[in-house]
Scaffold this motif. Structure first.
Motif, short mmCIF file in Angstrom:
data_model
loop_
_atom_site.label_atom_id
_atom_site.label_comp_id
_atom_site.label_asym_id
_atom_site.label_seq_id
_atom_site.Cartn_x
_atom_site.Cartn_y
_atom_site.Cartn_z
N ASP A 192 -8.93 2.04 -7.73
CA ASP A 192 -9.25 0.85 -6.94
C ASP A 192 -9.28 -0.39 -7.84
N LEU A 212 -11.32 7.77 -8.38
CA LEU A 212 -11.10 6.74 -7.36
C LEU A 212 -11.47 5.33 -7.83
N ASN A 224 0.81 -1.23 0.00
CA ASN A 224 0.00 0.00 0.00
C ASN A 224 0.84 1.27 0.00
N VAL A 249 -14.16 13.14 -8.59
CA VAL A 249 -13.40 12.38 -7.59
C VAL A 249 -13.74 10.90 -7.71
N LYS A 260 -2.28 7.45 -3.69
CA LYS A 260 -3.34 7.71 -2.73
C LYS A 260 -4.02 9.03 -3.05
N VAL A 261 -5.32 8.95 -3.20
CA VAL A 261 -6.13 10.14 -3.40
C VAL A 261 -7.07 10.19 -2.20
N VAL A 262 -7.03 11.29 -1.49
CA VAL A 262 -7.85 11.43 -0.29
C VAL A 262 -8.96 12.43 -0.56
N PHE A 263 -10.17 12.03 -0.22
CA PHE A 263 -11.32 12.90 -0.37
C PHE A 263 -11.99 13.01 0.99
N ASN A 264 -12.08 14.22 1.49
CA ASN A 264 -12.66 14.45 2.80
C ASN A 264 -14.16 14.69 2.65
#
Length: 65
Positions: free
Chosen positions: A50, A46, A6, A42, A11-15
């Motif tokens: 994945d 994503l 990992n 987004v 890494k795409v982070v969505f808050n």
């Protein structure tokens, strides 16, 4: 046993909480529409990331097998 590292995956982070707050503050239909489009973008990004990870894992397991 095969597993993905990992630490090497993009890494795409969505808050989600921040997005929800911003949507609540949107004053016009245009702003809400823009935010909905960005959420779609987004998700568009994503899902394939994945899927790529799952495909890499599947192919690698088959190669090892």
């Amino acid at each position: 046993m095969v597993e993905l590292n990992n630490n090497t995956l993009l890494k795409v982070v969505f808050n989600v909480h921040y997005h929800t707050r911003v949507v609540r503050m949107a004053r016009s239909k245009t702003e809400r529409h823009y935010l909905a489009e960005q959420l779609q973008n987004v998700n568009w990004l994503l899902r394939p990331l994945d899927q790529r990870a799952k495909t890499t894992l599947t192919v690698t397991r088959e190669l090892v097998r």
